[in-house]
Write a protein that holds these residues in place. Structure first.
Motif, mmCIF file in Angstrom:
data_model
loop_
_atom_site.group_PDB
_atom_site.id
_atom_site.type_symbol
_atom_site.label_atom_id
_atom_site.label_comp_id
_atom_site.label_asym_id
_atom_site.label_seq_id
_atom_site.Cartn_x
_atom_site.Cartn_y
_atom_site.Cartn_z
ATOM 1 N N UNK A 206 0.828 -1.212 0.000
ATOM 2 C CA UNK A 206 0.000 0.000 0.000
ATOM 3 C C UNK A 206 0.857 1.255 0.000
ATOM 4 N N UNK A 207 1.952 1.211 0.754
ATOM 5 C CA UNK A 207 2.857 2.356 0.768
ATOM 6 C C UNK A 207 3.427 2.600 -0.625
ATOM 7 N N UNK A 208 3.843 1.497 -1.281
ATOM 8 C CA UNK A 208 4.427 1.631 -2.628
ATOM 9 C C UNK A 208 3.397 2.165 -3.620
ATOM 10 N N UNK A 209 2.185 1.608 -3.573
ATOM 11 C CA UNK A 209 1.133 2.064 -4.487
ATOM 12 C C UNK A 209 0.784 3.527 -4.224
ATOM 13 N N UNK A 210 0.728 3.899 -2.922
ATOM 14 C CA UNK A 210 0.434 5.290 -2.584
ATOM 15 C C UNK A 210 1.479 6.239 -3.133
ATOM 16 N N UNK A 211 2.760 5.840 -3.011
ATOM 17 C CA UNK A 211 3.830 6.685 -3.533
ATOM 18 C C UNK A 211 3.741 6.806 -5.052
ATOM 19 N N UNK A 212 3.426 5.683 -5.707
ATOM 20 C CA UNK A 212 3.305 5.721 -7.163
ATOM 21 C C UNK A 212 2.151 6.612 -7.599
ATOM 22 N N UNK A 213 1.039 6.539 -6.887
ATOM 23 C CA UNK A 213 -0.098 7.396 -7.230
ATOM 24 C C UNK A 213 0.244 8.864 -7.041
ATOM 25 N N UNK A 214 0.931 9.179 -5.928
ATOM 26 C CA UNK A 214 1.317 10.572 -5.687
ATOM 27 C C UNK A 214 2.283 11.062 -6.758
ATOM 28 N N UNK A 215 3.228 10.190 -7.150
ATOM 29 C CA UNK A 215 4.188 10.582 -8.188
ATOM 30 C C UNK A 215 3.490 10.786 -9.535
ATOM 31 N N UNK A 216 2.542 9.883 -9.847
ATOM 32 C CA UNK A 216 1.800 10.034 -11.102
ATOM 33 C C UNK A 216 0.982 11.318 -11.110
ATOM 34 N N UNK A 217 0.379 11.618 -9.960
ATOM 35 C CA UNK A 217 -0.398 12.851 -9.872
ATOM 36 C C UNK A 217 0.492 14.065 -10.010
ATOM 37 N N UNK A 218 1.689 14.005 -9.388
ATOM 38 C CA UNK A 218 2.613 15.138 -9.492
ATOM 39 C C UNK A 218 3.066 15.344 -10.937
ATOM 40 N N UNK A 219 3.384 14.238 -11.618
ATOM 41 C CA UNK A 219 3.821 14.342 -13.009
ATOM 42 C C UNK A 219 2.698 14.905 -13.882
ATOM 43 N N UNK A 220 1.471 14.446 -13.626
ATOM 44 C CA UNK A 220 0.339 14.944 -14.412
ATOM 45 C C UNK A 220 0.134 16.437 -14.196
ATOM 46 N N UNK A 221 0.221 16.855 -12.931
ATOM 47 C CA UNK A 221 0.056 18.283 -12.645
ATOM 48 C C UNK A 221 1.194 19.088 -13.257
ATOM 49 N N UNK A 222 2.409 18.535 -13.217
ATOM 50 C CA UNK A 222 3.559 19.229 -13.805
ATOM 51 C C UNK A 222 3.393 19.369 -15.314
ATOM 52 N N UNK A 223 2.935 18.297 -15.982
ATOM 53 C CA UNK A 223 2.713 18.364 -17.429
ATOM 54 C C UNK A 223 1.614 19.359 -17.770
ATOM 55 N N UNK A 224 0.550 19.373 -16.965
ATOM 56 C CA UNK A 224 -0.534 20.326 -17.223
ATOM 57 C C UNK A 224 -0.064 21.756 -17.041
ATOM 58 N N UNK A 225 0.798 21.967 -16.019
ATOM 59 C CA UNK A 225 1.339 23.308 -15.798
ATOM 60 C C UNK A 225 2.230 23.728 -16.968
#
Length: 406
Positions: A206-225
């Motif tokens: 769960x920790x690993x999946x949570x980190x991956x989700x947060x990283x994916x969200x960060x990358x998506x927000x960075x690309x949108x920015x």
């Protein structure tokens, strides 16, 4: 049908024996148990033989190992539950027979041993010795917090202030003396569901999946920015090019007007090198001087350009000039309309302080007199044609929103 399990009325957990019920009660402070005909599940993994006591446990086992086949042996292992608490056989004293019947004197009951340091702290907090001892004993003798929570949950019990008693030959010790309150809660969940709900592997997953989700969200927000920044940059570039085209068009139109009016260019550096050559080819005829009407129009354009940041002030100046010109045209014989004091504050605020205001009045025929103190239009110099033309130019400047833009 005889009972095959004990069911906790507080949380619904199924327990296979009285011992499990006692351990569950000590960990959770639940005390409402009843016999149940529902057997505790016994799902045995066909691959590794691991028994699972609940569907939740089998699902977690499948997730960890990939084993999916289970054999339900619940009916084979289910047996009537004994409500008798197993008692220790004291061979030396002969207290109990094998069948559990008493063969001698009743068992001696004593106060259970609890952590003396925790007991002193509870008594210092104002709890009686009996209540503090009972709380520590039934909360697992683990911490002050667990004991206080037990007291809060059981403060209405009729025996809350009675000293707890246990058999003298029973070794009383905390089920998990080193467990923290959080660990006690986890252990209670294990008893309820028959499995550790937060195994280390699942927790880490769960920790690993949570980190991956947060990283994916960060990358998506960075690309949108980045996309928005690129879009804004493109819009600014397009706007810059459009402004440059308009500026060039204005410069060309302004140079053309000044040429027609016979005025020299304001800044030769802004004139395109090809412009003079084109003008020379257009005609070899001499340039005619600008008419008075054209000079008035250019004067009003210059006034608006010099004060383009304050449209209200420009419009007020145009209206004031129109009033002066209109008064003279309507009353040419009235000297008061043909004479203006230059240092009059109202005149200065509305016209005199604006570049081009006095020049426009001079084009209408006004002249400075008495050392520049007054602007005066002599009666014999009043030309109605000039005044009417001035009024038309002022009306156009006031009503045309694009006046002075091009």
């Amino acid at each position: 049908m005889a009972g095959v399990s004990l069911k906790c009325g507080d949380c619904g957990a199924l327990l296979k024996s009285v011992e499990e019920a006692q351990e569950h009660a000590e960990l959770t402070s639940h005390s409402n148990f009843s016999e149940s005909t529902e057997a505790v599940l016994n799902l045995v993994c066909s691959s590794c033989g691991k028994p699972c006591r609940s569907k939740t446990e089998s699902d977690l086992h499948t997730k960890r190992t990939g084993h999916t086949n289970f054999v339900d042996k619940t009916s084979e292992t289910a047996k009537p539950i004994s409500l008798e608490v197993p008692k220790v056989v004291d061979d030396s004293a002969g207290a109990m027979d094998v069948d559990g019947s008493s063969s001698s004197q009743p068992e001696e009951m004593i106060v259970p041993e609890v952590d003396k340091k925790l007991l002193e702290e509870l008594e210092a907090m104002g709890f009686s010795a009996a209540r503090a001892t009972r709380a520590l004993h039934y909360s697992g003798n683990g911490s002050i917090e667990a004991a206080v929570n037990w007291v809060v949950e059981h403060e209405n019990d009729p025996d809350i202030d009675q000293m707890p008693l246990v058999p003298a030959n029973t070794k009383v010790e905390s089920p998990n003396p080193s467990l923290t309150p959080e660990e006690i809660k986890i252990r209670a969940q294990e008893l309820k569901y028959g499995v550790n709900l937060v195994p280390e592997e699942a927790y880490n997953e769960r920790i690993r999946i949570g980190k991956e989700l947060l990283e994916a969200k960060r990358i998506e927000e960075d690309n949108e920015r980045k996309r928005l920044m690129a879009l804004r940059k493109a819009e600014k570039e397009e706007e810059k090019r459009a402004r440059e085209k308009i500026r060039q068009k204005l410069e060309e139109d302004k140079a053309e007007r000044r040429r027609k009016l016979g005025l020299p260019p304001e800044d030769p550096a802004t004139v395109k090198p090809s412009a003079p050559a084109v003008e020379e080819k257009k005609s070899s005829l001499p340039i005619r001087p600008a008419t008075k009407v054209e000079q008035m129009r250019e004067c009003l354009r210059s006034l608006k350009q010099n004060h383009k940041d304050d449209d209200a002030k420009v419009k007020r100046a145009f209206q004031t000039l129109l009033t002066y010109v209109g008064n003279v045209a309507k009353n040419p014989n009235e000297e008061k309309f043909r004479k203006i004091r230059l240092n009059n504050q109202t005149f200065q605020d509305r016209v005199g302080a604006l570049t081009g205001g006095i020049e426009f009045l001079e084009l209408c025929g006004f002249e400075k007199i008495e050392g520049g103190e007054f602007l005066f239009l002599a009666r014999e110099k009043v030309e109605m044609v000039v005044l009417n033309s001035a009024g038309s130019e002022l009306s156009s400047a006031i009503n045309n929103p694009f006046f002075g833009v091009l």
